[in-house]
Design a protein around this motif. Structure first.
Motif, PDB file in Angstrom:
ATOM      1  N   ASN A 109     -11.318 -13.251  -5.043  1.00 45.58           N
ATOM      2  CA  ASN A 109     -10.888 -12.666  -6.309  1.00 45.58           C
ATOM      3  C   ASN A 109      -9.429 -12.228  -6.270  1.00 45.58           C
ATOM      4  O   ASN A 109      -8.718 -12.305  -7.251  1.00 45.58           O
ATOM      5  N   LEU A 111      -7.110 -13.693  -4.642  1.00 41.12           N
ATOM      6  CA  LEU A 111      -6.280 -14.882  -4.798  1.00 41.12           C
ATOM      7  C   LEU A 111      -6.314 -15.347  -6.253  1.00 41.12           C
ATOM      8  O   LEU A 111      -5.338 -15.847  -6.779  1.00 41.12           O
ATOM      9  N   LEU A 112      -7.473 -15.171  -6.898  1.00 46.83           N
ATOM     10  CA  LEU A 112      -7.625 -15.705  -8.245  1.00 46.83           C
ATOM     11  C   LEU A 112      -6.937 -14.846  -9.306  1.00 46.83           C
ATOM     12  O   LEU A 112      -6.626 -15.347 -10.376  1.00 46.83           O
ATOM     13  N   VAL A 113      -6.694 -13.550  -9.027  1.00 43.36           N
ATOM     14  CA  VAL A 113      -5.946 -12.758 -10.010  1.00 43.36           C
ATOM     15  C   VAL A 113      -4.445 -12.938  -9.822  1.00 43.36           C
ATOM     16  O   VAL A 113      -3.673 -12.515 -10.667  1.00 43.36           O
ATOM     17  N   ALA A 114      -4.037 -13.558  -8.728  1.00 38.95           N
ATOM     18  CA  ALA A 114      -2.608 -13.803  -8.508  1.00 38.95           C
ATOM     19  C   ALA A 114      -2.165 -15.014  -9.337  1.00 38.95           C
ATOM     20  O   ALA A 114      -2.963 -15.911  -9.594  1.00 38.95           O
TER      21      ALA A 114
END
Lengths: 284, 337
Positions: A109, A111-114
């Protein structure tokens, strides 16, 4: 201290998308290698295990009759290619595990909000990591085989070995990462790895040639991707056979070295195409 | 000016409706508190805002941009501090911050400068080069905050930032949030702690069963309820029937409103009285009807009263109610991507 006002100087906006992508990939790859260096047990086991295979399995057939294998090949020399491919295959099959754990622990998560330029950087970093380890393991097996008197690839052969391995590793890594995103948890992923690993080894030409097998197993071995990687590498170790010569006498016809590499490459492309939508579903 | 606009968000997990037409608007520069019991949809709302989750329907706008259409642009503007503290145990705090900086495409020297600022600001110098696996809960949370702030986001989103923290770490987090607020960062935090939202936020919304049921500043919301919050018991151990009778009786008194029978406090009556006249009228009315007064206490309205008024139950009750129904395994799967 000024910490809050967003200024355009703070972000790498003047950088090209490619540079941003490379920044992501190198950061993610660095993380994987830091993990490896600080927890080297997997690497040590990953190098030791194939060496044990090579020594023990090689010894098992050491007293086989001289004309046991086609061309009077020594068993240890025959086995080397099989062990190299099997090791790389198992390593790549495990590629999905770190990603699965990141999913389970919630690190993914992060990594995915970056604002990743492309989320395929997660895939690329895994491929770089697994490939490097595979090449290291391969080099260790080749050296061990050399010291056991099983020879060293002929001219250009080392390149052929590495090329074949990389194609296989790409294919299997794609498969494993795809699984890591569709399976519900690591237990299921490990189950799949467990069920795939050894059967694919035994139903390939890693341990014995097709001519030894009953017809049905010969068929399996002749469509097993591992076989298409094993035979070119075996050819690289032989002075008499090149890529142009027939390497697999399959029940459906003869395949030469170029054919093997072509089939392997097509498989890799196919797996990446199949896996892409799986990754995109999770990695918009 | 509005920084965040969430309109008519709907989201369901299988048959469970998590959000029912939730609408929320957050002005730039506010410290916005999202209060609600566990399982009310706070985390789902924040996850949608941070592009981790797609709503079934509704719109999400941040700084005028459509988040659902262009998630990448929004991600660089938001700093998200998630509830579950997932860090890579094998990396040091500094390495994790470097990784974050790279994923947000900070230039290297700027990244390292920001990391030093964060170490200084969050008082992490002593342990930042130790492996994060050795950190305490408070240290992890501070590291997480640093990671969320590293790229100077316009909007800082925190999901239950102090849950499970010791008092010292909690007060550190609070004072940092206050500082950031005065410096102009827009902050959205969710919490099921009344005191936290009351103490920190200048704007807030109460969310229950997937929708916003009250919104305003904490003091406005409390003021709306009247001057005095009264708890009345006619007997030490009352019952539903008697409680209801008393409720009917005092409902008619001028200046008394929002009378609730509080089942979790021995069927005592909770209500609001505008002035002392209405209270003395209540005393004489009760006397006439043959009820005694076992206890009567007055206090200033709290956010719990706001919640009680809106939902008919206290936050604590709501919490207990959902906690018995929650399936944590299922929720863990939902947050997995």
């Amino acid at each position: 201290m000024n910490t809050t006002f967003s200024t355009s100087s703070s972000l790498n906006k003047e950088e090209t998308p490619l540079n941003q992508f490379l920044q992501e990939v190198s950061a993610l790859t660095k993380r994987l290698f830091l993990q490896l260096i600080r927890r080297p047990s997997t690497l040590i086991a990953g190098v030791l295990q194939p060496l044990i295979w090579l020594v023990l399995f090689g010894a098992l057939f050491a007293n086989a009759p001289v004309d046991f294998l086609p061309g009077g090949m020594e068993y240890g020399r025959f086995l080397g290619a099989g062990i190299i491919v099997f090791t790389a295959f198992s390593g790549a099959l495990n590629a999905g595990l770190p990603v699965m754990f990141d999913r389970e622990f919630g690190f993914l998560n992060r990594l995915l909000v970056a604002p990743l330029r492309s989320r395929s950087s997660i895939v690329v970093s895994s491929v770089i990591y697994i490939s490097t380890i595979s090449l290291l393991q391969c080099f260790a097996i080749m050296s061990a085989a050399f010291f056991l008197g099983y020879g060293w690839p002929s001219e250009g052969g080392v390149f052929l070995v590495f090329l074949t391995l990389l194609i296989l590793v790409f294919a299997v890594t794609a498969l494993s990462l795809g699984l890591a995103f569709i399976l519900p948890g690591h237990i299921e992923l490990i189950a799949v790895i467990f069920v795939t690993n050894l059967p694919l080894l035994f139903a390939s030409t890693a341990l014995v040639p097709i001519s030894f097998m009953p017809a049905w197993l010969g068929w399996l071995a002749a469509i097993n991707p591992l076989t298409f990687a094993i035979e070119p590498i075996r050819a690289a170790y032989s002075s008499s056979t090149g890529l142009g010569s027939v390497l697999i006498q399959a029940p459906y016809g003869d395949i030469n070295g170029y054919g093997c590499l072509l089939i392997l490459s097509l498989l890799t492309i196919g797996l990446f195409l199949v896996t892409r939508p799986l990754l995109n579903r999770k990695l918009i | 000016m509005l920084l965040v606009e969430l309109h008519n968000l709907e989201k369901s997990y299988g048959s469970v409706l998590a959000l029912r037409k939730l609408t929320l608007e957050i002005p730039k520069g506010t410290l916005f508190g999202l209060l609600g019991p566990n399982g009310s949809g706070k985390s789902t709302t924040l996850r949608i805002l941070c592009t981790l989750l797609e709503p079934d329907s509704g719109t999400v706008t941040v700084a005028g941009e459509n988040v659902l259409k262009n998630p990448r642009n929004i991600r660089s503007k938001i700093g998200f501090v998630a509830q579950e503290v997932a860090i890579d145990k094998i990396l040091t705090g500094r390495e994790l911050l470097q990784l974050h900086g790279d994923l947000y495409h900070l230039r290297r020297n700027y990244r390292d400068k920001r990391i030093l600022e964060m170490i200084d600001r969050l008082d992490m110098a002593e342990w930042i080069d130790r492996r994060s696996g050795t950190y305490s809960g408070g240290m992890k949370r501070r590291l997480d905050l640093a990671a969320g702030l590293l790229h100077e986001p316009e909007l800082l989103v925190l999901d239950e930032p102090t849950v499970g923290l010791d008092i010292e770490s909690r007060s550190k987090v609070w004072s940092l949030l206050r500082e950031l607020h005065t410096e102009g960062t827009t902050i959205l935090l969710s919490s099921h702690y009344l005191e936290e939202v009351d103490a920190l936020s200048d704007q807030m919304a109460i969310i229950d069963s997937g929708k916003v049921i009250a919104q305003g500043s904490p003091s406005e919301l409390k003021k709306e309820l009247g001057n005095n919050r009264v708890t009345l018991k006619v007997r030490e151990f009352s019952n539903q029937v008697e409680g209801e009778k008393v409720r009917q009786l005092i409902l008619g008194i001028r200046g008394v409103h929002d009378v609730v029978v509080n089942t979790s406090q021995g069927f005592s009556l909770n209500f609001f009285a505008d002035d002392s006249d209405s209270l003395s009228k209540m005393r004489s009315d009760l006397n006439e009807a043959g009820f005694g007064i076992f206890s009567l206490s007055e206090s200033r309205p709290s956010l719990d009263d706001v919640y009680l008024k809106a939902t008919g139950k206290t936050l604590m009750d709501a919490e207990l109610e959902v906690s018995s129904k929650r399936d944590f395994k299922k929720e863990a799967k939902q947050s997995m991507r």
